[in-house]
Design an enzyme around this catalytic site. Sequence first.
Site, PDB file in Angstrom:
ATOM      1  N   THR A 185      40.651  31.665  42.920  1.00 16.38           N
ATOM      2  CA  THR A 185      39.977  32.929  42.630  1.00 16.38           C
ATOM      3  C   THR A 185      38.732  33.060  43.487  1.00 16.38           C
ATOM      4  O   THR A 185      37.995  32.085  43.674  1.00 16.38           O
ATOM      5  CB  THR A 185      39.591  33.039  41.142  1.00 16.38           C
ATOM      6  OG1 THR A 185      38.823  34.231  40.968  1.00 16.38           O
ATOM      7  CG2 THR A 185      38.796  31.853  40.634  1.00 16.38           C
ATOM      8  N   GLU A 331      41.158  32.324  35.469  1.00 17.62           N
ATOM      9  CA  GLU A 331      40.852  31.106  34.722  1.00 17.62           C
ATOM     10  C   GLU A 331      41.482  31.118  33.322  1.00 17.62           C
ATOM     11  O   GLU A 331      41.446  30.138  32.601  1.00 17.62           O
ATOM     12  CB  GLU A 331      39.328  30.949  34.581  1.00 17.62           C
ATOM     13  CG  GLU A 331      38.603  30.634  35.881  1.00 17.62           C
ATOM     14  CD  GLU A 331      38.188  31.862  36.689  1.00 17.62           C
ATOM     15  OE1 GLU A 331      38.823  32.927  36.532  1.00 17.62           O
ATOM     16  OE2 GLU A 331      37.238  31.771  37.489  1.00 17.62           O
ATOM     17  N   LYS A 439      34.618  44.017  42.570  1.00 16.65           N
ATOM     18  CA  LYS A 439      36.076  44.085  42.508  1.00 16.65           C
ATOM     19  C   LYS A 439      36.536  45.457  42.959  1.00 16.65           C
ATOM     20  O   LYS A 439      36.239  46.453  42.322  1.00 16.65           O
ATOM     21  CB  LYS A 439      36.581  43.791  41.105  1.00 16.65           C
ATOM     22  CG  LYS A 439      37.984  43.267  41.146  1.00 16.65           C
ATOM     23  CD  LYS A 439      38.390  42.695  39.828  1.00 16.65           C
ATOM     24  CE  LYS A 439      39.553  41.747  40.011  1.00 16.65           C
ATOM     25  NZ  LYS A 439      40.167  41.411  38.741  1.00 16.65           N
ATOM     26  N   TRP A 444      38.669  40.807  45.007  1.00 18.05           N
ATOM     27  CA  TRP A 444      37.255  40.445  44.994  1.00 18.05           C
ATOM     28  C   TRP A 444      36.608  40.542  46.375  1.00 18.05           C
ATOM     29  O   TRP A 444      37.211  40.208  47.381  1.00 18.05           O
ATOM     30  CB  TRP A 444      37.080  39.006  44.492  1.00 18.05           C
ATOM     31  CG  TRP A 444      37.378  38.840  43.039  1.00 18.05           C
ATOM     32  CD1 TRP A 444      38.441  38.162  42.508  1.00 18.05           C
ATOM     33  CD2 TRP A 444      36.640  39.340  41.930  1.00 18.05           C
ATOM     34  NE1 TRP A 444      38.390  38.215  41.143  1.00 18.05           N
ATOM     35  CE2 TRP A 444      37.296  38.928  40.753  1.00 18.05           C
ATOM     36  CE3 TRP A 444      35.471  40.101  41.807  1.00 18.05           C
ATOM     37  CZ2 TRP A 444      36.841  39.250  39.470  1.00 18.05           C
ATOM     38  CZ3 TRP A 444      35.015  40.424  40.534  1.00 18.05           C
ATOM     39  CH2 TRP A 444      35.689  40.005  39.385  1.00 18.05           C
TER      40      TRP A 444
HETATM   41  P1  AMP Z   1      40.666  37.914  38.235  1.00 15.30           P
HETATM   42  O1  AMP Z   1      40.344  36.493  38.005  1.00 15.30           O
HETATM   43  O2  AMP Z   1      40.771  38.270  39.681  1.00 15.30           O
HETATM   44  O3  AMP Z   1      41.850  38.344  37.434  1.00 15.30           O
HETATM   45  O4  AMP Z   1      39.434  38.766  37.720  1.00 15.30           O
HETATM   46  C1  AMP Z   1      38.981  38.667  36.386  1.00 15.30           C
HETATM   47  C2  AMP Z   1      37.813  39.591  36.194  1.00 15.30           C
HETATM   48  O5  AMP Z   1      38.217  40.956  36.423  1.00 15.30           O
HETATM   49  C3  AMP Z   1      37.226  39.591  34.813  1.00 15.30           C
HETATM   50  O6  AMP Z   1      36.351  38.509  34.599  1.00 15.30           O
HETATM   51  C4  AMP Z   1      36.512  40.931  34.789  1.00 15.30           C
HETATM   52  O7  AMP Z   1      35.277  40.869  35.476  1.00 15.30           O
HETATM   53  C5  AMP Z   1      37.458  41.803  35.579  1.00 15.30           C
HETATM   54  N1  AMP Z   1      38.384  42.491  34.655  1.00 15.30           N
HETATM   55  C6  AMP Z   1      39.636  42.131  34.338  1.00 15.30           C
HETATM   56  N2  AMP Z   1      40.175  43.020  33.478  1.00 15.30           N
HETATM   57  C7  AMP Z   1      39.241  43.965  33.240  1.00 15.30           C
HETATM   58  C8  AMP Z   1      39.186  45.137  32.436  1.00 15.30           C
HETATM   59  N3  AMP Z   1      40.214  45.564  31.718  1.00 15.30           N
HETATM   60  N4  AMP Z   1      38.025  45.843  32.433  1.00 15.30           N
HETATM   61  C9  AMP Z   1      36.959  45.445  33.162  1.00 15.30           C
HETATM   62  N5  AMP Z   1      36.957  44.352  33.950  1.00 15.30           N
HETATM   63  C10 AMP Z   1      38.086  43.614  33.989  1.00 15.30           C
END
Ligand code: AMP
Length: 542
Positions: A185, A331, A439, A444
């Site tokens: 990630t 994670e 994001k 990212w």
């Molecule tokens: P990833 O590890 O790339 O899946 O990113 C996870 C992160 O995406 C989370 O810690 C949040 O900061 C953001 N995220 C995921 N789902 C949502 C959601 N429904 N609303 C707002 N932020 C989200």
Amino acid sequence: MLSTMMNTPLTITSLMHFAEKVHGASEIVSVTADNPNHSYTYRDAFARVRKLANALKALGAEQGDRIATLAWNDYRHLELYYAISCSGMVCHTINPRLFPEQLEFIVNHADDRWIFLDVAFVPILEKMQELMPKVKGFVILTDEAHMPETGLRNVHCYETLIADKPDTFDWPQLDENTASAMCYTSGTTGNPKGVVYNHRSTILHVYASSLPEAFNLSSRTVVMPIVPMFHVNGWGLVYSAPMVGAKLVMPGPKMGDGEILCNLINEHKVSASAGVPTVWLALLQYLDSSGQRVPSLERLTVGGAACPQMIIEEFAQKHNVEVQQAWGMTEMSPLGTYNQPRPNELDLPADEFMKNRLKQGRPIFGVDMRIEDEDGNELPWDGKSSGAVKVRGPWITESYYGLDNGGADEDGWFETGDVACMTSDGLMQITDRTKDVIKSGGEWISSIDLENCAVNHPAVAEAAVIGAPHPKWTERPLLLAVLKEGESITQEEMLGWFDGKVAKWWIPADCVFVESLPHTATGKISKKDLREDYQDFKWSDV
Ligand code: AMP
């Protein structure tokens, strides 16, 4: 007193055997670069998985080896998931959108032995293969007729590689804690960090995430995972669909193409799909401009970023499709919360109902969650108090691969980097983020890398990059720069400075020159203040 129950290991191998036996006739449809309409059954898939397992063995791959994939969502990628993990190897899915330095770092850090890749990614790897000396060779995911000319060393054609292998295989008996997959990630500062899943965590996540209170999957669901299989195992759908016998529709490289998605939905009667908000905007736009309908589609799961109200409204009003929000992270395998409306919410006035739909959902059983203030005190679930979200549970990582720092604290809580408040009945709303990353379209971007690049410009004294809300990409990087005294440069010059220094899609979408930046008591730039100040920023490209 001990129980009388069997201690049967929870493995992906047992899921595979079950799916073949009980749901063998369920279909998997894929779009690939070499076939826009590939279709076969789970039974066919698992027979090929055994051929692939024999091929991996013939290549000399051994238990524990990391086998990387750079591939879109299709049947060959699914075969790799099962053949690698069930052989006791680790399926390392890599995001092909990363730029070369990150790819190189990830492949070497994970110590990948073989890379299986789609034809589209051959040129990227050709350029960097010398930087990955421990990779023994490459397998291109296509047939002989579509094999490209390539300078990749020790290269094989996937179909040729498995063609002459037997479709029987003696699967190893695996401990349920054996590593099954890994994913890096970039949603943290510094280099990308590796999360390693195991068979047990995967199976428990599949059970919980398929429940009616979450993805609500059954053999009657036709599911189209748009979320890439290199993003946290496609949110687990490639495991949960086989568990319940759901038909799978895999869009391959066409996941951002509204017209193709619409055709797939209609041709295969897709009832549920999942992806980041940007994808749904593309589909909505196509439906609007073409006048097409998607009558089979019942619901869409939106996650990875906050879901804009407009997506929920347009799908409900124009297409009778329910948009449901979910939250999680790499994670967390990834599912943490899911927003299924409760019966008592259905009677709420429309605006109250919408307010609830915009929240990220309730924790699913297995995810223990708390919110904390800055001093680590637990905050109440009162719908008002906002604090750092911490989680723990059997499908949440304890640490990062090969790192001593990061991961869970001594009480086993993992800090997510998200800030949220919770209602008394567990409905979570994300209100901010403590991690300094942006994001955009589900991917990212490191604000720190962009800031470092900006301050290297001779005219710049100080710079901050924040993610500001953007109608298409959810967030785009916005550069706020303080110029040195007596210096003056144009916005074009400033943004042009990033050209060739960072990936194109990382370049800030806009730039504002400011007199000064707000700082916290400890002297850090206060991103929280900046995010508030620029939450209504008007982008020049919109
Ligand atoms: P990833 O590890 O790339 O899946 O990113 C996870 C992160 O995406 C989370 O810690 C949040 O900061 C953001 N995220 C995921 N789902 C949502 C959601 N429904 N609303 C707002 N932020 C989200």
